[in-house]
Design a protein around this motif. Structure first.
Motif, PDB file in Angstrom:
ATOM      1  N   GLU A 184      21.899 -53.055  13.066  1.00  0.00           N
ATOM      2  CA  GLU A 184      21.544 -51.778  12.452  1.00  0.00           C
ATOM      3  C   GLU A 184      21.987 -51.672  10.999  1.00  0.00           C
ATOM      4  O   GLU A 184      21.406 -50.911  10.221  1.00  0.00           O
ATOM      5  CB  GLU A 184      22.104 -50.604  13.259  1.00  0.00           C
ATOM      6  CG  GLU A 184      23.615 -50.526  13.324  1.00  0.00           C
ATOM      7  CD  GLU A 184      24.075 -49.330  14.150  1.00  0.00           C
ATOM      8  OE1 GLU A 184      24.568 -48.359  13.548  1.00  0.00           O
ATOM      9  OE2 GLU A 184      23.920 -49.362  15.382  1.00  0.00           O
ATOM     10  N   ASP A 185      23.028 -52.426  10.602  1.00  0.00           N
ATOM     11  CA  ASP A 185      23.482 -52.390   9.210  1.00  0.00           C
ATOM     12  C   ASP A 185      22.932 -53.554   8.389  1.00  0.00           C
ATOM     13  O   ASP A 185      23.318 -53.754   7.245  1.00  0.00           O
ATOM     14  CB  ASP A 185      25.014 -52.398   9.159  1.00  0.00           C
ATOM     15  CG  ASP A 185      25.618 -53.606   9.870  1.00  0.00           C
ATOM     16  OD1 ASP A 185      24.855 -54.370  10.506  1.00  0.00           O
ATOM     17  OD2 ASP A 185      26.849 -53.786   9.799  1.00  0.00           O
ATOM     18  N   GLU A 186      22.013 -54.305   8.979  1.00  0.00           N
ATOM     19  CA  GLU A 186      21.460 -55.483   8.312  1.00  0.00           C
ATOM     20  C   GLU A 186      20.303 -55.133   7.391  1.00  0.00           C
ATOM     21  O   GLU A 186      20.074 -55.811   6.378  1.00  0.00           O
ATOM     22  CB  GLU A 186      20.994 -56.480   9.381  1.00  0.00           C
ATOM     23  CG  GLU A 186      20.354 -57.740   8.861  1.00  0.00           C
ATOM     24  CD  GLU A 186      19.907 -58.656   9.984  1.00  0.00           C
ATOM     25  OE1 GLU A 186      19.301 -59.691   9.674  1.00  0.00           O
ATOM     26  OE2 GLU A 186      20.157 -58.337  11.174  1.00  0.00           O
ATOM     27  N   VAL A 187      19.573 -54.090   7.737  1.00  0.00           N
ATOM     28  CA  VAL A 187      18.374 -53.713   6.996  1.00  0.00           C
ATOM     29  C   VAL A 187      18.517 -52.268   6.526  1.00  0.00           C
ATOM     30  O   VAL A 187      18.825 -51.372   7.322  1.00  0.00           O
ATOM     31  CB  VAL A 187      17.108 -53.857   7.880  1.00  0.00           C
ATOM     32  CG1 VAL A 187      15.866 -53.491   7.083  1.00  0.00           C
ATOM     33  CG2 VAL A 187      16.995 -55.271   8.434  1.00  0.00           C
ATOM     34  N   ASP A 188      18.306 -52.042   5.255  1.00  0.00           N
ATOM     35  CA  ASP A 188      18.424 -50.707   4.690  1.00  0.00           C
ATOM     36  C   ASP A 188      17.430 -49.759   5.356  1.00  0.00           C
ATOM     37  O   ASP A 188      16.223 -49.986   5.322  1.00  0.00           O
ATOM     38  CB  ASP A 188      18.175 -50.771   3.177  1.00  0.00           C
ATOM     39  CG  ASP A 188      18.467 -49.449   2.493  1.00  0.00           C
ATOM     40  OD1 ASP A 188      19.135 -48.600   3.100  1.00  0.00           O
ATOM     41  OD2 ASP A 188      18.012 -49.274   1.338  1.00  0.00           O
ATOM     42  N   GLY A 189      17.930 -48.725   5.995  1.00  0.00           N
ATOM     43  CA  GLY A 189      17.082 -47.734   6.652  1.00  0.00           C
ATOM     44  C   GLY A 189      17.053 -47.852   8.167  1.00  0.00           C
ATOM     45  O   GLY A 189      16.702 -46.895   8.860  1.00  0.00           O
ATOM     46  N   LEU A 190      17.442 -49.014   8.696  1.00  0.00           N
ATOM     47  CA  LEU A 190      17.341 -49.207  10.149  1.00  0.00           C
ATOM     48  C   LEU A 190      18.303 -48.300  10.902  1.00  0.00           C
ATOM     49  O   LEU A 190      17.976 -47.788  11.977  1.00  0.00           O
ATOM     50  CB  LEU A 190      17.614 -50.675  10.499  1.00  0.00           C
ATOM     51  CG  LEU A 190      17.346 -51.082  11.947  1.00  0.00           C
ATOM     52  CD1 LEU A 190      15.921 -50.753  12.359  1.00  0.00           C
ATOM     53  CD2 LEU A 190      17.627 -52.581  12.145  1.00  0.00           C
ATOM     54  N   LYS A 215       7.630 -37.049   8.883  1.00  0.00           N
ATOM     55  CA  LYS A 215       7.500 -37.624   7.534  1.00  0.00           C
ATOM     56  C   LYS A 215       8.628 -38.605   7.262  1.00  0.00           C
ATOM     57  O   LYS A 215       8.396 -39.707   6.717  1.00  0.00           O
ATOM     58  CB  LYS A 215       7.498 -36.505   6.492  1.00  0.00           C
ATOM     59  CG  LYS A 215       7.308 -37.000   5.064  1.00  0.00           C
ATOM     60  CD  LYS A 215       7.270 -35.827   4.086  1.00  0.00           C
ATOM     61  CE  LYS A 215       7.094 -36.330   2.651  1.00  0.00           C
ATOM     62  NZ  LYS A 215       7.056 -35.188   1.679  1.00  0.00           N
ATOM     63  N   GLU A 216       9.845 -38.244   7.649  1.00  0.00           N
ATOM     64  CA  GLU A 216      10.995 -39.131   7.435  1.00  0.00           C
ATOM     65  C   GLU A 216      10.866 -40.406   8.249  1.00  0.00           C
ATOM     66  O   GLU A 216      11.204 -41.504   7.782  1.00  0.00           O
ATOM     67  CB  GLU A 216      12.291 -38.400   7.806  1.00  0.00           C
ATOM     68  CG  GLU A 216      12.676 -37.296   6.835  1.00  0.00           C
ATOM     69  CD  GLU A 216      13.852 -36.479   7.342  1.00  0.00           C
ATOM     70  OE1 GLU A 216      14.738 -36.153   6.530  1.00  0.00           O
ATOM     71  OE2 GLU A 216      13.895 -36.174   8.552  1.00  0.00           O
ATOM     72  N   ILE A 217      10.367 -40.290   9.489  1.00  0.00           N
ATOM     73  CA  ILE A 217      10.172 -41.470  10.336  1.00  0.00           C
ATOM     74  C   ILE A 217       9.190 -42.428   9.675  1.00  0.00           C
ATOM     75  O   ILE A 217       9.431 -43.638   9.594  1.00  0.00           O
ATOM     76  CB  ILE A 217       9.676 -41.046  11.735  1.00  0.00           C
ATOM     77  CG1 ILE A 217      10.797 -40.364  12.522  1.00  0.00           C
ATOM     78  CG2 ILE A 217       9.153 -42.262  12.512  1.00  0.00           C
ATOM     79  CD1 ILE A 217      10.352 -39.764  13.837  1.00  0.00           C
ATOM     80  N   ASN A 218       8.100 -41.873   9.168  1.00  0.00           N
ATOM     81  CA  ASN A 218       7.078 -42.720   8.552  1.00  0.00           C
ATOM     82  C   ASN A 218       7.629 -43.434   7.311  1.00  0.00           C
ATOM     83  O   ASN A 218       7.473 -44.655   7.138  1.00  0.00           O
ATOM     84  CB  ASN A 218       5.873 -41.873   8.170  1.00  0.00           C
ATOM     85  CG  ASN A 218       4.603 -42.681   8.044  1.00  0.00           C
ATOM     86  OD1 ASN A 218       4.040 -43.130   9.034  1.00  0.00           O
ATOM     87  ND2 ASN A 218       4.156 -42.892   6.803  1.00  0.00           N
ATOM     88  N   GLN A 219       8.294 -42.686   6.453  1.00  0.00           N
ATOM     89  CA  GLN A 219       8.832 -43.265   5.225  1.00  0.00           C
ATOM     90  C   GLN A 219       9.910 -44.303   5.527  1.00  0.00           C
ATOM     91  O   GLN A 219       9.969 -45.351   4.861  1.00  0.00           O
ATOM     92  CB  GLN A 219       9.415 -42.150   4.347  1.00  0.00           C
ATOM     93  CG  GLN A 219       8.368 -41.204   3.770  1.00  0.00           C
ATOM     94  CD  GLN A 219       8.996 -40.040   3.030  1.00  0.00           C
ATOM     95  OE1 GLN A 219      10.158 -39.690   3.248  1.00  0.00           O
ATOM     96  NE2 GLN A 219       8.212 -39.420   2.141  1.00  0.00           N
ATOM     97  N   ARG A 263       3.345 -42.884  12.088  1.00  0.00           N
ATOM     98  CA  ARG A 263       1.982 -42.471  11.753  1.00  0.00           C
ATOM     99  C   ARG A 263       1.174 -43.579  11.076  1.00  0.00           C
ATOM    100  O   ARG A 263      -0.043 -43.629  11.199  1.00  0.00           O
ATOM    101  CB  ARG A 263       2.031 -41.228  10.855  1.00  0.00           C
ATOM    102  CG  ARG A 263       2.475 -39.977  11.599  1.00  0.00           C
ATOM    103  CD  ARG A 263       2.500 -38.778  10.656  1.00  0.00           C
ATOM    104  NE  ARG A 263       2.792 -37.542  11.379  1.00  0.00           N
ATOM    105  CZ  ARG A 263       2.911 -36.349  10.784  1.00  0.00           C
ATOM    106  NH1 ARG A 263       2.757 -36.260   9.472  1.00  0.00           N
ATOM    107  NH2 ARG A 263       3.173 -35.281  11.495  1.00  0.00           N
ATOM    108  N   SER A 264       1.844 -44.446  10.354  1.00  0.00           N
ATOM    109  CA  SER A 264       1.145 -45.506   9.630  1.00  0.00           C
ATOM    110  C   SER A 264       1.163 -46.832  10.370  1.00  0.00           C
ATOM    111  O   SER A 264       1.043 -47.891   9.751  1.00  0.00           O
ATOM    112  CB  SER A 264       1.768 -45.675   8.234  1.00  0.00           C
ATOM    113  OG  SER A 264       1.653 -44.501   7.477  1.00  0.00           O
ATOM    114  N   TRP A 265       1.302 -46.774  11.693  1.00  0.00           N
ATOM    115  CA  TRP A 265       1.383 -48.018  12.457  1.00  0.00           C
ATOM    116  C   TRP A 265       0.130 -48.879  12.246  1.00  0.00           C
ATOM    117  O   TRP A 265       0.225 -50.116  12.188  1.00  0.00           O
ATOM    118  CB  TRP A 265       1.547 -47.709  13.958  1.00  0.00           C
ATOM    119  CG  TRP A 265       0.309 -47.126  14.593  1.00  0.00           C
ATOM    120  CD1 TRP A 265       0.011 -45.810  14.744  1.00  0.00           C
ATOM    121  CD2 TRP A 265      -0.818 -47.848  15.107  1.00  0.00           C
ATOM    122  NE1 TRP A 265      -1.215 -45.647  15.331  1.00  0.00           N
ATOM    123  CE2 TRP A 265      -1.755 -46.881  15.571  1.00  0.00           C
ATOM    124  CE3 TRP A 265      -1.136 -49.193  15.239  1.00  0.00           C
ATOM    125  CZ2 TRP A 265      -2.974 -47.241  16.144  1.00  0.00           C
ATOM    126  CZ3 TRP A 265      -2.352 -49.550  15.810  1.00  0.00           C
ATOM    127  CH2 TRP A 265      -3.259 -48.584  16.255  1.00  0.00           C
TER     128      TRP A 265
END
Length: 442
Positions: free
Chosen positions: A76-82, A147-151, A185-187
């Motif tokens: 979880e700390d390997e990728v920014d945002g994960l 919106k936050e999930i998508n971004q 949403r952008s899957w």
């Protein structure tokens, strides 16, 4: 011509050959027969046997097991945002919170992969890559909005060179609810080649397009309450068929869906045959889990109509109270169809035919056949249990078998290129291990 008193070489060879006795003839016939049967044996396909002929799943070996499958699990700390997709924007959503309820598969699969014998800690060894996210739980907790999930998903994917290398084809994501991959949403733009694990195979009713692709994705079982999946400690035990009060039941909210409303109406017409109480899931009269399963076990058949989506957890729960599930959802997709014959353990009835005809049909089924279906259901229900993949019969064993069949030796996409020295390059001819993040996405 040879001189008198002499013979030709061919004649001399014939004269010195031993006589062909009956013993020789019998041996020749045995050799021909043995060759025939050995050839037939080697030509037999190695496909999995049909469920009806298979041994019980707790001892039945999975065919074509590839011991060299390796899966890398992103930290979880390997990728920014994960971390935000796992814990929310403030990092305060606990995994234990997300483990509960019908969407707990997102946590269980992650935790089981962390201790899996198929896990590798080295990306270059990996055949597949698992991206852990708890977005359904995080969204329900209000810790991320749509919106936050998508971004955040887009941000995370752009930090993964290995995702870019294959176009996402070797990356695995879990979407545990009826919304499926539509939670992102952008899957369709960024994740349309990835492997999606989901219980949902159809969302055309609301989304216009289904995110599930039968050629790359895997249908997984829903998360049955832990208190009901341990054989030695069942919270509610099944009761004999002869002691059950109802022919069938439907335990769920109507949700304004036609099929469910028809069942509620049918229960009022035939209250002695079909139980469909008005369930309260909140407030002082809320139906507890134990009471819910006590209701569920009190019928021969458990009706599973379509709700907000095509799948319903009730289908899986019915196996643990030992009632025969009746699927009333035309578009439903079921897990592990390569090894399970669902005609042996369930009934699928057209949703357009919900009415008295359904009850008449269920009444016509002999108890002997009902017992047979329940008995076979006991054998396969271990495939609904999220246990370590070291257990021969578990949801994880079946998922790993499905994933093994999707292994690729080579990883490529429209944005990867290669040279004579086997180096993998991008469009600017930069070697793979020198790619810098964020990598461009489609």
């Amino acid at each position: 011509m040879p001189a008198a008193g002499t013979s030709s070489p061919a004649r001399r060879a014939t004269m010195h050959q031993p006589p062909c006795t009956r013993a020789h003839q019998a041996a020749a016939l045995l050799l021909v027969a043995a060759t025939f049967f050995l050839t037939r044996l080697l030509d037999r396909p190695l496909s999995p046997p049909p469920c009806a002929a298979a041994a019980p799943y707790n001892t039945w070996p999975w065919p074509h097991r590839h011991r060299d499958l390796r899966i890398y699990v992103y930290a979880e700390d390997e990728v920014d945002g994960l971390r935000a997709l796992l814990r929310g924007r403030n990092g305060d959503v606990a995994a234990a919170t997300c483990l509960k309820g019908q969407w707990g598969t997102q946590v269980k699969i992650h935790q089981l992969l962390l201790s899996s014998r198929f896990r590798t800690l080295h990306k270059d060894e990996a055949d597949l890559f698992f991206v852990p996210t708890y977005v359904k739980c995080v969204r329900m907790a209000g810790a991320l909005n749509d919106k936050e999930i998508n971004q955040t998903y887009v941000k995370v994917l752009s930090q993964m060179p290995y995702f870019r290398r294959s176009g996402g084809r070797d990356h695995i994501f879990v979407f545990p609810s009826g919304a499926g991959a539509h939670l992102f949403r952008s899957w369709a733009t960024f994740m349309n080649r990835s492997i999606i694990l989901t219980p949902e195979g159809d969302r055309t009713d609301k989304r216009g397009i289904s995110a599930f692709n039968t050629w790359k994705d895997i249908i997984i079982p829903g998360n049955v309450d832990d208190s009901m999946v341990k054989p030695d400690r069942l919270a509610v035990k099944p009761i004999p068929l002869t002691k059950r009060k109802y022919l069938a039941n439907f335990l769920g909210r109507a949700q304004g869906k036609i099929g469910r409303l028809q069942l509620v109406k049918l229960a009022k017409q035939y209250p002695d045959k079909l139980e469909s109480p008005e369930l309260k899931f909140s407030g002082p009269d809320k139906l507890g889990r134990i009471d819910y399963f006590k209701h569920l076990r009190n019928a021969k058949f458990c009706l599973a109509p379509r709700g907000e989506s095509s799948w319903t957890l009730r289908f899986y729960e019915s196996f643990f109270v030992e009632c025969v599930p009746v699927i009333l959802s035309d578009e439903v997709e079921l897990p592990f169809q390569n090894v399970i014959d669902y005609t042996e353990v369930s009934i699928k009835w057209p949703a357009s035919k919900i009415g008295p005809q359904l009850l008449e049909y269920l009444e016509s089924i002999p108890d002997e056949r009902v017992e047979e279906m329940i008995g076979r259901g006991r054998e396969i229900r271990c495939l609904w249990v999220y246990a370590p993949d070291t257990k021969p019969c578990s949801a994880m064993s079946a998922i790993m078998w499905e994933l093994e069949r999707k292994m690729r030796r080579f990883h490529q996409s429209a944005e990867t290129f290669w040279l004579h020295n086997r180096s993998i390059m991008n469009r600017d001819l930069v070697e793979f291990h020198q790619w810098r993040t964020p990598v461009p996405l489609p």
